[in-house]
Design a protein around this motif. Structure first.
Motif, PDB file in Angstrom:
ATOM      1  N   PRO A  86     -47.448  32.158 -45.699  1.00  0.00           N
ATOM      2  CA  PRO A  86     -47.064  33.567 -45.578  1.00  0.00           C
ATOM      3  C   PRO A  86     -48.201  34.503 -45.206  1.00  0.00           C
ATOM      4  CG  PRO A  86     -46.009  32.584 -47.476  1.00  0.00           C
ATOM      5  CD  PRO A  86     -46.956  31.556 -46.946  1.00  0.00           C
ATOM      6  N   HIS A  87     -49.362  34.362 -45.845  1.00  0.00           N
ATOM      7  CA  HIS A  87     -50.460  35.300 -45.576  1.00  0.00           C
ATOM      8  C   HIS A  87     -50.965  35.171 -44.145  1.00  0.00           C
ATOM      9  CE1 HIS A  87     -50.297  36.414 -49.675  1.00  0.00           C
ATOM     10  NE2 HIS A  87     -50.780  35.288 -50.155  1.00  0.00           N
ATOM     11  N   VAL A  88     -50.971  33.944 -43.611  1.00  0.00           N
ATOM     12  CA  VAL A  88     -51.413  33.749 -42.228  1.00  0.00           C
ATOM     13  C   VAL A  88     -50.385  34.333 -41.265  1.00  0.00           C
ATOM     14  CG1 VAL A  88     -52.008  32.045 -40.466  1.00  0.00           C
ATOM     15  CG2 VAL A  88     -52.751  31.698 -42.828  1.00  0.00           C
ATOM     16  N   ILE A  89     -49.112  34.109 -41.543  1.00  0.00           N
ATOM     17  CA  ILE A  89     -48.044  34.638 -40.696  1.00  0.00           C
ATOM     18  C   ILE A  89     -48.110  36.162 -40.647  1.00  0.00           C
ATOM     19  CG2 ILE A  89     -45.535  34.913 -40.492  1.00  0.00           C
ATOM     20  CD1 ILE A  89     -45.274  32.069 -41.646  1.00  0.00           C
ATOM     21  N   GLU A 225     -53.732  49.594 -37.572  1.00  0.00           N
ATOM     22  CA  GLU A 225     -53.331  50.910 -38.058  1.00  0.00           C
ATOM     23  C   GLU A 225     -52.182  50.733 -39.053  1.00  0.00           C
ATOM     24  OE1 GLU A 225     -54.712  53.909 -37.158  1.00  0.00           O
ATOM     25  OE2 GLU A 225     -56.221  52.774 -36.027  1.00  0.00           O
ATOM     26  N   ALA A 226     -51.952  51.784 -39.843  1.00  0.00           N
ATOM     27  CA  ALA A 226     -50.898  51.720 -40.857  1.00  0.00           C
ATOM     28  C   ALA A 226     -49.542  51.390 -40.235  1.00  0.00           C
ATOM     29  CB  ALA A 226     -50.820  53.040 -41.620  1.00  0.00           C
ATOM     30  N   GLY A 227     -49.275  51.961 -39.056  1.00  0.00           N
ATOM     31  CA  GLY A 227     -47.996  51.709 -38.404  1.00  0.00           C
ATOM     32  C   GLY A 227     -47.783  50.260 -38.021  1.00  0.00           C
ATOM     33  N   ASP A 228     -48.874  49.559 -37.720  1.00  0.00           N
ATOM     34  CA  ASP A 228     -48.756  48.144 -37.372  1.00  0.00           C
ATOM     35  C   ASP A 228     -48.371  47.317 -38.592  1.00  0.00           C
ATOM     36  OD1 ASP A 228     -49.617  48.600 -34.655  1.00  0.00           O
ATOM     37  OD2 ASP A 228     -51.640  48.846 -35.455  1.00  0.00           O
ATOM     38  N   LEU A 229     -48.915  47.673 -39.750  1.00  0.00           N
ATOM     39  CA  LEU A 229     -48.544  46.970 -40.975  1.00  0.00           C
ATOM     40  C   LEU A 229     -47.104  47.274 -41.366  1.00  0.00           C
ATOM     41  CD1 LEU A 229     -51.776  47.316 -43.152  1.00  0.00           C
ATOM     42  CD2 LEU A 229     -50.897  45.263 -42.030  1.00  0.00           C
ATOM     43  N   GLU A 230     -46.667  48.495 -41.117  1.00  0.00           N
ATOM     44  CA  GLU A 230     -45.279  48.845 -41.441  1.00  0.00           C
ATOM     45  C   GLU A 230     -44.292  48.017 -40.618  1.00  0.00           C
ATOM     46  OE1 GLU A 230     -44.808  53.010 -40.955  1.00  0.00           O
ATOM     47  OE2 GLU A 230     -46.014  53.536 -42.719  1.00  0.00           O
ATOM     48  N   ARG A 231     -44.679  47.641 -39.404  1.00  0.00           N
ATOM     49  CA  ARG A 231     -43.781  46.825 -38.582  1.00  0.00           C
ATOM     50  C   ARG A 231     -43.665  45.422 -39.164  1.00  0.00           C
ATOM     51  NH1 ARG A 231     -44.456  48.232 -32.215  1.00  0.00           N
ATOM     52  NH2 ARG A 231     -42.426  47.234 -32.223  1.00  0.00           N
ATOM     53  N   VAL A 232     -44.731  44.924 -39.776  1.00  0.00           N
ATOM     54  CA  VAL A 232     -44.691  43.604 -40.400  1.00  0.00           C
ATOM     55  C   VAL A 232     -43.973  43.670 -41.741  1.00  0.00           C
ATOM     56  CG1 VAL A 232     -46.065  41.666 -41.244  1.00  0.00           C
ATOM     57  CG2 VAL A 232     -46.843  42.988 -39.269  1.00  0.00           C
ATOM     58  N   PHE A 233     -44.263  44.710 -42.523  1.00  0.00           N
ATOM     59  CA  PHE A 233     -43.682  44.860 -43.854  1.00  0.00           C
ATOM     60  C   PHE A 233     -42.591  45.926 -43.813  1.00  0.00           C
ATOM     61  CE2 PHE A 233     -47.959  43.232 -44.374  1.00  0.00           C
ATOM     62  CZ  PHE A 233     -47.781  42.180 -45.268  1.00  0.00           C
ATOM     63  N   ASP A 234     -41.652  45.729 -42.931  1.00  0.00           N
ATOM     64  CA  ASP A 234     -40.569  46.699 -42.749  1.00  0.00           C
ATOM     65  C   ASP A 234     -39.725  46.833 -44.009  1.00  0.00           C
ATOM     66  OD1 ASP A 234     -38.891  48.424 -40.961  1.00  0.00           O
ATOM     67  OD2 ASP A 234     -37.400  46.896 -41.454  1.00  0.00           O
ATOM     68  N   HIS A 250     -48.048  53.072 -54.249  1.00  0.00           N
ATOM     69  CA  HIS A 250     -47.192  52.057 -54.873  1.00  0.00           C
ATOM     70  C   HIS A 250     -47.944  51.310 -55.974  1.00  0.00           C
ATOM     71  CE1 HIS A 250     -45.170  53.166 -51.265  1.00  0.00           C
ATOM     72  NE2 HIS A 250     -45.887  52.390 -50.488  1.00  0.00           N
ATOM     73  N   ALA A 251     -48.740  52.065 -56.734  1.00  0.00           N
ATOM     74  CA  ALA A 251     -49.520  51.455 -57.803  1.00  0.00           C
ATOM     75  C   ALA A 251     -49.225  52.121 -59.150  1.00  0.00           C
ATOM     76  CB  ALA A 251     -51.013  51.545 -57.486  1.00  0.00           C
ATOM     77  N   HIS A 252     -49.395  53.445 -59.218  1.00  0.00           N
ATOM     78  CA  HIS A 252     -49.269  54.117 -60.513  1.00  0.00           C
ATOM     79  C   HIS A 252     -48.543  55.464 -60.431  1.00  0.00           C
ATOM     80  CE1 HIS A 252     -52.447  56.629 -58.888  1.00  0.00           C
ATOM     81  NE2 HIS A 252     -53.166  55.539 -58.669  1.00  0.00           N
ATOM     82  N   GLU A 253     -48.137  55.885 -59.241  1.00  0.00           N
ATOM     83  CA  GLU A 253     -47.515  57.206 -59.094  1.00  0.00           C
ATOM     84  C   GLU A 253     -46.120  57.236 -59.734  1.00  0.00           C
ATOM     85  OE1 GLU A 253     -50.232  56.585 -55.548  1.00  0.00           O
ATOM     86  OE2 GLU A 253     -48.731  55.427 -56.647  1.00  0.00           O
ATOM     87  N   PRO A 254     -45.764  58.361 -60.354  1.00  0.00           N
ATOM     88  CA  PRO A 254     -44.388  58.505 -60.867  1.00  0.00           C
ATOM     89  C   PRO A 254     -43.406  58.629 -59.703  1.00  0.00           C
ATOM     90  CG  PRO A 254     -45.592  60.578 -61.060  1.00  0.00           C
ATOM     91  CD  PRO A 254     -46.598  59.550 -60.635  1.00  0.00           C
ATOM     92  N   GLY A 255     -42.225  58.124 -59.918  1.00  0.00           N
ATOM     93  CA  GLY A 255     -41.206  58.216 -58.883  1.00  0.00           C
ATOM     94  C   GLY A 255     -41.428  57.279 -57.722  1.00  0.00           C
ATOM     95  N   CYS A 256     -42.160  56.177 -57.934  1.00  0.00           N
ATOM     96  CA  CYS A 256     -42.416  55.215 -56.849  1.00  0.00           C
ATOM     97  C   CYS A 256     -41.222  54.274 -56.713  1.00  0.00           C
ATOM     98  CB  CYS A 256     -43.689  54.419 -57.121  1.00  0.00           C
ATOM     99  SG  CYS A 256     -44.013  53.151 -55.870  1.00  0.00           S
ATOM    100  N   ALA A 257     -40.538  54.361 -55.590  1.00  0.00           N
ATOM    101  CA  ALA A 257     -39.363  53.525 -55.358  1.00  0.00           C
ATOM    102  C   ALA A 257     -39.736  52.069 -55.162  1.00  0.00           C
ATOM    103  CB  ALA A 257     -38.600  54.043 -54.136  1.00  0.00           C
ATOM    104  N   VAL A 258     -40.939  51.827 -54.640  1.00  0.00           N
ATOM    105  CA  VAL A 258     -41.373  50.451 -54.385  1.00  0.00           C
ATOM    106  C   VAL A 258     -41.621  49.716 -55.697  1.00  0.00           C
ATOM    107  CG1 VAL A 258     -43.197  49.028 -53.388  1.00  0.00           C
ATOM    108  CG2 VAL A 258     -42.323  50.988 -52.119  1.00  0.00           C
ATOM    109  N   VAL A 259     -42.350  50.359 -56.620  1.00  0.00           N
ATOM    110  CA  VAL A 259     -42.603  49.740 -57.921  1.00  0.00           C
ATOM    111  C   VAL A 259     -41.279  49.469 -58.641  1.00  0.00           C
ATOM    112  CG1 VAL A 259     -43.591  50.122 -60.207  1.00  0.00           C
ATOM    113  CG2 VAL A 259     -44.904  50.704 -58.169  1.00  0.00           C
ATOM    114  N   ALA A 260     -40.349  50.406 -58.540  1.00  0.00           N
ATOM    115  CA  ALA A 260     -39.040  50.224 -59.183  1.00  0.00           C
ATOM    116  C   ALA A 260     -38.283  49.061 -58.556  1.00  0.00           C
ATOM    117  CB  ALA A 260     -38.227  51.517 -59.073  1.00  0.00           C
ATOM    118  N   LEU A 272     -45.324  42.971 -51.464  1.00  0.00           N
ATOM    119  CA  LEU A 272     -46.084  44.184 -51.755  1.00  0.00           C
ATOM    120  C   LEU A 272     -47.563  43.863 -51.923  1.00  0.00           C
ATOM    121  CD1 LEU A 272     -46.342  47.164 -52.431  1.00  0.00           C
ATOM    122  CD2 LEU A 272     -45.727  46.606 -54.800  1.00  0.00           C
ATOM    123  N   SER A 273     -47.873  42.790 -52.639  1.00  0.00           N
ATOM    124  CA  SER A 273     -49.267  42.413 -52.852  1.00  0.00           C
ATOM    125  C   SER A 273     -49.960  42.083 -51.530  1.00  0.00           C
ATOM    126  CB  SER A 273     -49.335  41.204 -53.794  1.00  0.00           C
ATOM    127  OG  SER A 273     -50.665  40.767 -53.962  1.00  0.00           O
TER     128      SER A 273
END
Length: 313
Positions: A86-89, A225-234, A250-260, A272-273
């Motif tokens: 996975p990490h290589v892909i 760039e951030a946008g390139d990672l977003e395409r991989v982690f859509d 996505h670590a400690h903020e209140p109201g984080c939908a990703v952590v939830a 996520l990791s």
């Protein structure tokens, strides 16, 4: 063009080759295979603007190595016997999107595994990097070679990137129909090979199009760039749209939908990791480059995105 350690070979219009030693002035241009240059009336060389580039982060100044320029397709090579990694892909997919060219996964050595193993690898690629086509090949039995040849002929110029021993040179020989490139054996314990290709070179294929062969690399440092990672982690990006803060880590903020989503099992914690690891690596690389180099790279990114939009990417 061919780039060796101490010499650059240019091909002029009309197929006239010019071999030049790597002087400080020439080195300052940062030429890569695929670059288009112009000779001025005074004998100087000017590098024309690039439409795309494949680059990786390095540990030594200028902290970036451009592997190929003005490419249409980036072939992300993975050997079938290594199985789903996975990490290589994810890393290869991010580098492919960041290039500004069309990424395509290239599974090599398919003859060495079963159909079930190939199906598992394909499923991992489709799940971890959606939207990137996959070509399964074998240089030994010829499977997938014509499909790859047709892809390159359709798009123009392609480059293969992958770790040492994935079979890039063997595949190039299959495309050429000759033993133009030396190949080496892989170690049975880990399926890794040695650097049989020691230079980067653009090779014209008999069926049309060109292929840039590059030496295998040990590490594929992140320059994205951030946008390139977003395409991989859509999948992560879609959930993140519901976070309370637009700059949520996505670590400690209140109201984080990703952590939830991770907490209730709707989102894979490993995904996520992986994304956060690649983000940290990309930020670390950006910090090392300094403000002047970052400004240059941002300008290239702007032009690259315009190029992608014009091509409908």
């Amino acid at each position: 063009m061919r780039v060796d350690r101490n010499r650059i070979r240019l091909t002029r219009l009309g197929c006239v080759e010019t071999a030049l030693p790597v002087t400080p002035a020439l080195s300052a241009l940062g030429l890569a295979v695929g670059d288009i240059v112009r000779f001025t009336p005074y004998g100087e060389i000017e590098r024309l603007p690039r439409t795309s580039r494949l680059a990786r982060a390095t540990s030594a100044p200028p902290f970036t190595q451009v592997l190929a320029a003005n490419i249409d397709v980036v072939l992300l090579a993975l050997p079938a016997p290594a199985g789903p990694r996975p990490h290589v892909i994810e890393r290869l997919a991010a580098l492919g999107w960041a290039s500004g060219a069309k990424p395509c996964f290239l599974v090599t050595k398919a003859d060495l595994v079963t159909g079930e193993a190939l199906a598992e690898l394909r499923g991992a690629m489709e799940g971890l990097a959606p939207g990137i086509p996959i070509i399964v090949t074998s240089a030994d039995d010829g499977s997938g070679v014509q499909e790859l040849r047709d892809l390159i002929a359709q798009h123009g110029t392609a480059v293969i990137i992958g770790h040492s021993g994935v079979g890039k040179s063997s595949l190039l020989n299959a495309l050429l129909g000759t033993d133009a490139q030396a190949v080496g054996a892989t170690r049975e314990r880990d399926l890794k090979g040695r650097h049989t290709t020691t230079h980067r070179e653009l090779v014209e294929l008999p069926g049309g199009g060109c292929l840039i062969d590059t030496p295998g690399v040990r590490e594929l440092g992140m320059e994205v760039e951030a946008g390139d990672l977003e395409r991989v982690f859509d999948d992560v990006a879609q959930v993140a749209a519901a976070c309370r803060f637009s700059d949520c880590t996505h670590a400690h903020e209140p109201g984080c939908a990703v952590v939830a989503a991770v907490a209730d099992g709707a989102l894979d914690a490993d995904r996520l990791s992986s994304m956060q690891h690649l983000e940290r690596e990309a930020r670390h690389h950006e910090a090392k480059r300094g403000p002047q180099q970052r400004d240059k790279d941002r300008e290239w990114t702007r032009k690259s995105r315009e190029y992608r939009r014009a091509r409908g990417h």
